[in-house]
Enzyme design. Structure first.
Site, PDB file in Angstrom:
ATOM      1  N   HIS A  90       0.841  -1.204   0.000  1.00  0.00           N
ATOM      2  CA  HIS A  90       0.000   0.000   0.000  1.00  0.00           C
ATOM      3  C   HIS A  90       0.876   1.255   0.000  1.00  0.00           C
ATOM      4  O   HIS A  90       0.598   2.217  -0.707  1.00  0.00           O
ATOM      5  CB  HIS A  90      -0.891   0.032   1.247  1.00  0.00           C
ATOM      6  CG  HIS A  90      -1.888  -1.094   1.325  1.00  0.00           C
ATOM      7  ND1 HIS A  90      -1.791  -2.096   2.262  1.00  0.00           N
ATOM      8  CD2 HIS A  90      -2.989  -1.361   0.594  1.00  0.00           C
ATOM      9  CE1 HIS A  90      -2.802  -2.936   2.117  1.00  0.00           C
ATOM     10  NE2 HIS A  90      -3.547  -2.518   1.109  1.00  0.00           N
ATOM     11  N   GLN A 117      -9.118  -6.502 -10.845  1.00  0.00           N
ATOM     12  CA  GLN A 117      -9.702  -5.267 -10.320  1.00  0.00           C
ATOM     13  C   GLN A 117      -9.175  -4.060 -11.099  1.00  0.00           C
ATOM     14  O   GLN A 117      -9.945  -3.172 -11.491  1.00  0.00           O
ATOM     15  CB  GLN A 117      -9.336  -5.142  -8.841  1.00  0.00           C
ATOM     16  CG  GLN A 117      -9.644  -3.788  -8.231  1.00  0.00           C
ATOM     17  CD  GLN A 117      -9.412  -3.797  -6.733  1.00  0.00           C
ATOM     18  OE1 GLN A 117     -10.269  -4.251  -5.984  1.00  0.00           O
ATOM     19  NE2 GLN A 117      -8.270  -3.331  -6.288  1.00  0.00           N
ATOM     20  N   ARG A 154      -4.032 -10.224   4.000  1.00  0.00           N
ATOM     21  CA  ARG A 154      -4.469 -11.554   4.455  1.00  0.00           C
ATOM     22  C   ARG A 154      -3.304 -12.423   4.921  1.00  0.00           C
ATOM     23  O   ARG A 154      -3.534 -13.470   5.531  1.00  0.00           O
ATOM     24  CB  ARG A 154      -5.229 -12.261   3.336  1.00  0.00           C
ATOM     25  CG  ARG A 154      -6.571 -11.631   3.043  1.00  0.00           C
ATOM     26  CD  ARG A 154      -7.432 -12.547   2.179  1.00  0.00           C
ATOM     27  NE  ARG A 154      -8.822 -12.129   2.220  1.00  0.00           N
ATOM     28  CZ  ARG A 154      -9.368 -11.249   1.395  1.00  0.00           C
ATOM     29  NH1 ARG A 154      -8.629 -10.691   0.473  1.00  0.00           N
ATOM     30  NH2 ARG A 154     -10.641 -10.933   1.503  1.00  0.00           N
TER      31      ARG A 154
HETATM   32  P1  AMP Z   1      -6.640  -3.522  -0.585  1.00  0.00           P
HETATM   33  O1  AMP Z   1      -6.462  -2.760   0.673  1.00  0.00           O
HETATM   34  O2  AMP Z   1      -6.278  -4.957  -0.477  1.00  0.00           O
HETATM   35  O3  AMP Z   1      -7.982  -3.281  -1.217  1.00  0.00           O
HETATM   36  O4  AMP Z   1      -5.576  -2.920  -1.611  1.00  0.00           O
HETATM   37  C1  AMP Z   1      -5.538  -1.561  -1.896  1.00  0.00           C
HETATM   38  C2  AMP Z   1      -4.624  -1.327  -3.079  1.00  0.00           C
HETATM   39  O5  AMP Z   1      -3.298  -1.773  -2.771  1.00  0.00           O
HETATM   40  C3  AMP Z   1      -5.051  -2.088  -4.341  1.00  0.00           C
HETATM   41  O6  AMP Z   1      -4.886  -1.253  -5.469  1.00  0.00           O
HETATM   42  C4  AMP Z   1      -4.108  -3.240  -4.352  1.00  0.00           C
HETATM   43  O7  AMP Z   1      -3.887  -3.788  -5.639  1.00  0.00           O
HETATM   44  C5  AMP Z   1      -2.842  -2.627  -3.797  1.00  0.00           C
HETATM   45  N1  AMP Z   1      -1.958  -3.651  -3.269  1.00  0.00           N
HETATM   46  C6  AMP Z   1      -2.285  -4.662  -2.428  1.00  0.00           C
HETATM   47  N2  AMP Z   1      -1.219  -5.459  -2.198  1.00  0.00           N
HETATM   48  C7  AMP Z   1      -0.197  -4.930  -2.914  1.00  0.00           C
HETATM   49  C8  AMP Z   1       1.177  -5.300  -3.105  1.00  0.00           C
HETATM   50  N3  AMP Z   1       1.695  -6.379  -2.515  1.00  0.00           N
HETATM   51  N4  AMP Z   1       1.939  -4.527  -3.901  1.00  0.00           N
HETATM   52  C9  AMP Z   1       1.415  -3.425  -4.511  1.00  0.00           C
HETATM   53  N5  AMP Z   1       0.139  -3.038  -4.382  1.00  0.00           N
HETATM   54  C10 AMP Z   1      -0.652  -3.771  -3.596  1.00  0.00           C
END
Ligand code: AMP
Length: 282
Positions: free
Chosen positions: A37, A155, A189
């Site tokens: 993030h 997504q 997760r």
């Molecule tokens: P989430 O909180 O899981 O909905 O993710 C929020 C954003 O962070 C989304 O655009 C995800 O694709 C991105 N994201 C989640 N994990 C990663 C990661 N390991 N590397 C880069 N971006 C990520």
């Protein structure tokens, strides 16, 4: 860092920023933040005067109520991490603020083939919920640039399509996957993995790297056969492995005909669903 919980307050603040000619970058999240993030925040800070992050665990994208209830919400730690990363604005709305009683619940966008496979096939209604929340957030924040991770490739493709279909004035930026030192893609997760599952999980990325290497010489059919064999382990439960083109997310029959091709997978390890993907072309 400015913190807002209401639509009205963040809009007044951002209107002033725009009036001063400042550009706005936006990274929507569901919290439980990690370096993945923060990499979105970093990319946004590089390109924009003001960086906005939202934390909202969107009930409409959870098909499983238990999954929604047990989604981690370490809000104080998240706030500290965002401050440390130099984020300018944090938006944390309640559900009632995002979906007031007069919210248009009828809207939906036909996503064609984009939401039919992969996560869409395993999580009914999930991507409808994603389009509803991202559209709402974009209408509130009105960013110049939107930062979303390759980690959730389906997504990303769907939001990119929605922005084009609705003619929204925002540029979407694909941000690379941030990984642990052993290759496991960072995810909120991952904290649910027990020791055995955590030790097994890096093999997902190692397998994707082998697939990428093999894709230099193999056919799509050979990739599927090899992938199934490599993912066939007692500690893995494969939800899917697909080789797709990013414009439609349809499965490809050849590796040479389409501009962009990725291998995508979701594997259950110790009961936790782990997503990952790798670019095969170009
Ligand atoms: P989430 O909180 O899981 O909905 O993710 C929020 C954003 O962070 C989304 O655009 C995800 O694709 C991105 N994201 C989640 N994990 C990663 C990661 N390991 N590397 C880069 N971006 C990520």
């Amino acid at each position: 860092m400015h913190l807002f919980t209401t639509v009205k307050d963040i809009q007044i603040f951002l209107q002033e920023c725009r009036a001063e000619g400042k550009t706005v970058g936006f990274a929507p999240t569901m919290g439980a933040l990690h370096q993945g993030h923060l990499s979105l925040i970093e990319l946004s800070r590089r390109d924009n005067d003001i960086t906005v992050c939202s934390i909202f665990v969107n009930p409409r994208q959870f098909d499983d109520k238990k999954d929604l209830d047990k989604y981690p919400r370490p809000i104080e730690k998240d706030t500290e991490m965002l401050k440390g990363a130099g984020c300018d604005v944090l938006f944390i709305p309640e559900v009632e603020e995002m979906y007031p009683t007069d919210f248009d619940n009828q809207w939906s966008l036909d996503l064609g083939t984009l939401d039919k496979g992969m996560e869409g096939a395993h999580r009914p209604g999930h991507f409808h919920g994603v389009t509803v929340v991202v559209r709402r957030l974009l209408e509130i924040v009105m960013p110049d640039h939107l930062y979303m991770g390759q980690k959730d490739l389906q997504q990303f493709c769907i939001v990119q399509y929605m922005i084009k279909a609705l003619d929204m004035p925002v540029n979407i930026v694909l941000c690379p996957i941030v990984r642990e030192a052993d290759g496991l893609a960072m995810s909120s997760r991952n904290v649910r993995l027990d020791e055995t599952a955590r030790a097994a999980a890096p093999a997902i990325y190692q397998t994707l790297l082998r697939i990428q290497e093999l894709s230099r010489t193999a056919t799509v059919a050979e990739l599927y056969t090899q992938a199934r064999a490599w993912f066939d382990r007692p500690d893995f439960d494969l939800d899917y492995f697909e080789v797709v083109r990013t414009d439609t997310l349809e499965v490809v029959s050849s590796l040479d005909e389409y501009p962009e091709i990725f291998a995508c997978t979701t594997v259950r390890v110790g009961g936790v669903r782990l997503l990952d993907n790798i670019r095969l072309r170009p």
